[in-house]
Design a protein around this motif. Structure first.
Motif, PDB file in Angstrom:
ATOM      1  N   ILE A  18      38.584  33.703  31.835  1.00  0.00           N
ATOM      2  CA  ILE A  18      39.291  32.343  31.963  1.00  0.00           C
ATOM      3  C   ILE A  18      40.177  31.834  31.382  1.00  0.00           C
ATOM      4  N   LYS A  19      40.381  32.345  30.783  1.00  0.00           N
ATOM      5  CA  LYS A  19      41.953  31.872  30.201  1.00  0.00           C
ATOM      6  C   LYS A  19      43.551  33.023  30.893  1.00  0.00           C
ATOM      7  N   ARG A  20      42.868  34.022  31.617  1.00  0.00           N
ATOM      8  CA  ARG A  20      44.062  34.277  32.655  1.00  0.00           C
ATOM      9  C   ARG A  20      43.894  33.712  34.043  1.00  0.00           C
ATOM     10  N   HIS A  21      42.742  33.118  33.643  1.00  0.00           N
ATOM     11  CA  HIS A  21      43.032  32.730  35.448  1.00  0.00           C
ATOM     12  C   HIS A  21      41.873  33.877  36.660  1.00  0.00           C
ATOM     13  N   ARG A  22      41.395  34.885  36.730  1.00  0.00           N
ATOM     14  CA  ARG A  22      41.250  35.630  37.278  1.00  0.00           C
ATOM     15  C   ARG A  22      39.514  35.713  38.144  1.00  0.00           C
ATOM     16  N   LEU A  23      39.563  35.843  38.237  1.00  0.00           N
ATOM     17  CA  LEU A  23      37.986  36.032  39.316  1.00  0.00           C
ATOM     18  C   LEU A  23      38.503  37.235  39.767  1.00  0.00           C
ATOM     19  N   TRP A  24      37.296  38.524  39.009  1.00  0.00           N
ATOM     20  CA  TRP A  24      36.456  40.167  39.412  1.00  0.00           C
ATOM     21  C   TRP A  24      35.699  40.244  39.458  1.00  0.00           C
ATOM     22  N   HIS A  25      35.794  41.518  40.739  1.00  0.00           N
ATOM     23  CA  HIS A  25      34.796  41.782  41.673  1.00  0.00           C
ATOM     24  C   HIS A  25      34.243  43.378  41.220  1.00  0.00           C
ATOM     25  N   TYR A  26      33.479  43.978  40.871  1.00  0.00           N
ATOM     26  CA  TYR A  26      33.532  45.301  40.210  1.00  0.00           C
ATOM     27  C   TYR A  26      32.098  45.605  41.241  1.00  0.00           C
ATOM     28  N   ASP A  27      32.234  46.810  42.490  1.00  0.00           N
ATOM     29  CA  ASP A  27      31.338  47.840  42.500  1.00  0.00           C
ATOM     30  C   ASP A  27      30.338  49.043  42.011  1.00  0.00           C
ATOM     31  N   PRO A  28      29.524  48.583  41.556  1.00  0.00           N
ATOM     32  CA  PRO A  28      29.198  49.756  39.897  1.00  0.00           C
ATOM     33  C   PRO A  28      28.931  51.157  40.900  1.00  0.00           C
ATOM     34  N   ALA A  29      28.777  51.171  42.883  1.00  0.00           N
ATOM     35  CA  ALA A  29      28.487  52.604  43.877  1.00  0.00           C
ATOM     36  C   ALA A  29      29.158  52.808  43.375  1.00  0.00           C
ATOM     37  N   THR A  30      30.850  52.400  43.450  1.00  0.00           N
ATOM     38  CA  THR A  30      32.185  53.387  44.041  1.00  0.00           C
ATOM     39  C   THR A  30      32.901  53.389  42.529  1.00  0.00           C
ATOM     40  N   GLY A  31      32.292  52.681  41.620  1.00  0.00           N
ATOM     41  CA  GLY A  31      33.430  52.012  40.547  1.00  0.00           C
ATOM     42  C   GLY A  31      35.141  51.103  40.877  1.00  0.00           C
ATOM     43  N   SER A  32      35.334  50.888  42.007  1.00  0.00           N
ATOM     44  CA  SER A  32      36.420  49.805  42.950  1.00  0.00           C
ATOM     45  C   SER A  32      36.299  48.796  41.784  1.00  0.00           C
ATOM     46  N   ASN A  33      37.102  48.381  41.574  1.00  0.00           N
ATOM     47  CA  ASN A  33      37.278  46.891  41.344  1.00  0.00           C
ATOM     48  C   ASN A  33      38.567  46.621  41.478  1.00  0.00           C
ATOM     49  N   SER A  34      39.128  44.968  41.379  1.00  0.00           N
ATOM     50  CA  SER A  34      40.215  44.389  41.033  1.00  0.00           C
ATOM     51  C   SER A  34      40.100  42.847  41.300  1.00  0.00           C
ATOM     52  N   PHE A  35      40.379  41.576  40.553  1.00  0.00           N
ATOM     53  CA  PHE A  35      40.529  40.499  40.465  1.00  0.00           C
ATOM     54  C   PHE A  35      41.180  40.051  41.928  1.00  0.00           C
ATOM     55  N   SER A  36      41.314  38.855  41.840  1.00  0.00           N
ATOM     56  CA  SER A  36      42.063  37.129  42.907  1.00  0.00           C
ATOM     57  C   SER A  36      43.173  36.542  41.586  1.00  0.00           C
ATOM     58  N   GLU A  37      43.375  36.507  41.769  1.00  0.00           N
ATOM     59  CA  GLU A  37      44.028  34.978  41.144  1.00  0.00           C
ATOM     60  C   GLU A  37      43.800  34.136  41.296  1.00  0.00           C
ATOM     61  N   ALA A  38      42.803  32.578  40.399  1.00  0.00           N
ATOM     62  CA  ALA A  38      42.722  31.372  40.994  1.00  0.00           C
ATOM     63  C   ALA A  38      44.051  30.354  40.203  1.00  0.00           C
ATOM     64  N   PRO A  39      43.973  29.391  41.023  1.00  0.00           N
ATOM     65  CA  PRO A  39      44.615  28.642  40.924  1.00  0.00           C
ATOM     66  C   PRO A  39      44.414  27.408  39.684  1.00  0.00           C
ATOM     67  N   GLY A  40      43.935  28.381  38.943  1.00  0.00           N
ATOM     68  CA  GLY A  40      43.723  27.561  37.339  1.00  0.00           C
ATOM     69  C   GLY A  40      43.146  28.343  36.522  1.00  0.00           C
ATOM     70  N   GLN A  41      42.080  28.073  35.374  1.00  0.00           N
ATOM     71  CA  GLN A  41      41.298  28.342  34.665  1.00  0.00           C
ATOM     72  C   GLN A  41      40.021  27.989  35.821  1.00  0.00           C
ATOM     73  N   ILE A  42      39.105  29.048  35.820  1.00  0.00           N
ATOM     74  CA  ILE A  42      37.981  29.523  36.682  1.00  0.00           C
ATOM     75  C   ILE A  42      36.537  29.742  35.508  1.00  0.00           C
TER      76      ILE A  42
END
Length: 291
Positions: free
Chosen positions: A32-56
């Protein structure tokens, strides 16, 4: 039940809103405080975050492939393929100092969510329902920090959390609306130094809650009795979700925003996404209906 493991070092200031996307087979959660939307794929371990335009506060898979998200200034859609947020609606009557905090869907595709004072000082938070484009108040009001709601597996109950009040409430739910909220569990009597955070319900209609300042997730029976409590290697545990092919992998978010250096030394994994194999399964969440 397996040992609790750290699956992603997200360095989250306020990790929240964890949810399993069964169609994509990934975990979504927010910082919430870093304005990040994360996704995590447990099959591969891949992950990344998208910057939201405000607290999400949350992101929920919706029909059509988008995510419906709750931000500080209203509801947005997020297109994972284009990595784009788009404003969908304001929340009528919400004070400018408030933000949205947690949410879930019910079996009819409605989205239930709560608001709260961002400074955590005023009891200006309340609960709402988003019903195919219509947003209206529904559930308790006058709360400093709302969490949940969470819906029972059978769809006939909805749980509302008053975090600073250290209590969970329950109300009857149907396709036509929600009943009056009544007391369900006094978590302060069981965990006096901890605060109930995000809730989720399992396939046996027991409710689980993260315990902020408590270092645990706790499971309650349908009549509000404490069943089990599981230690998590983070002090400020926020929310849990069931995922995986059999919905028996529990994913847990955590926070660091109120921790001092000495606290971080004691809980070096705080701010991470954790997982363990749960003793019971969860169930698939209904996709949000946007219109």
């Amino acid at each position: 039940m397996s040992e609790v493991r750290r699956v992603l070092d997200a360095d989250a200031k306020l990790g929240e809103g964890v949810l399993w996307d069964a169609a994509r087979e990934v975990v979504w959660f927010v910082d919430i405080k870093r304005h990040r939307l994360w996704h995590y794929d447990p099959a591969t371990g891949s992950n990344s975050f998208s910057e939201a335009p405000g607290q999400i506060g949350w992101a929920i898979p919706a029909e059509g492939g988008a995510l419906l998200c709750g931000l500080q200034n209203g509801l947005y859609t997020f297109d994972p393929s284009g990595n784009q947020f788009q404003k969908l609606a304001d929340v009528p009557g919400e004070p400018a100092a408030n933000r949205l905090n947690d949410a879930c869907t019910d079996p009819w595709g409605r989205v239930w969510f709560g608001s709260m004072d961002d400074s955590e000082n005023k009891a200006s938070g309340r609960f709402y329902v988003f019903d195919r484009g219509d947003i209206r108040p529904a559930g308790p009001s006058g709360i400093k920090i709302t969490n949940g709601p969470a819906i029972s597996h059978s769809g006939d109950r909805i749980y509302f959390t008053d975090t600073t009040g250290q209590k969970i409430m329950v109300a009857d739910l149907s396709s036509s609306g929600v009943g009056e909220a009544r007391p369900f569990a006094d978590t302060g009597a069981l965990f006096p130094d901890a605060f109930p955070d995000g809730p989720v319900v399992d396939a046996e209609d027991h409710i689980w809650t993260g315990l902020y300042l408590g270092g645990k997730v706790a499971r309650f029976t349908p009549d509000g009795k404490l069943d089990i409590a599981i230690d998590i290697p983070a002090r400020d545990v926020t929310k849990m979700a069931f995922g995986g092919e059999d919905f028996k992998t529990a994913y847990v978010t955590s926070a660091t925003k109120n921790m001092e250096p000495a606290d971080m030394e004691k809980y070096p994994a705080a701010g991470s996404l954790f997982a363990f194999e749960a003793p019971v399964a969860g169930f698939a969440q209904t996709r949000a209906k946007l219109g």
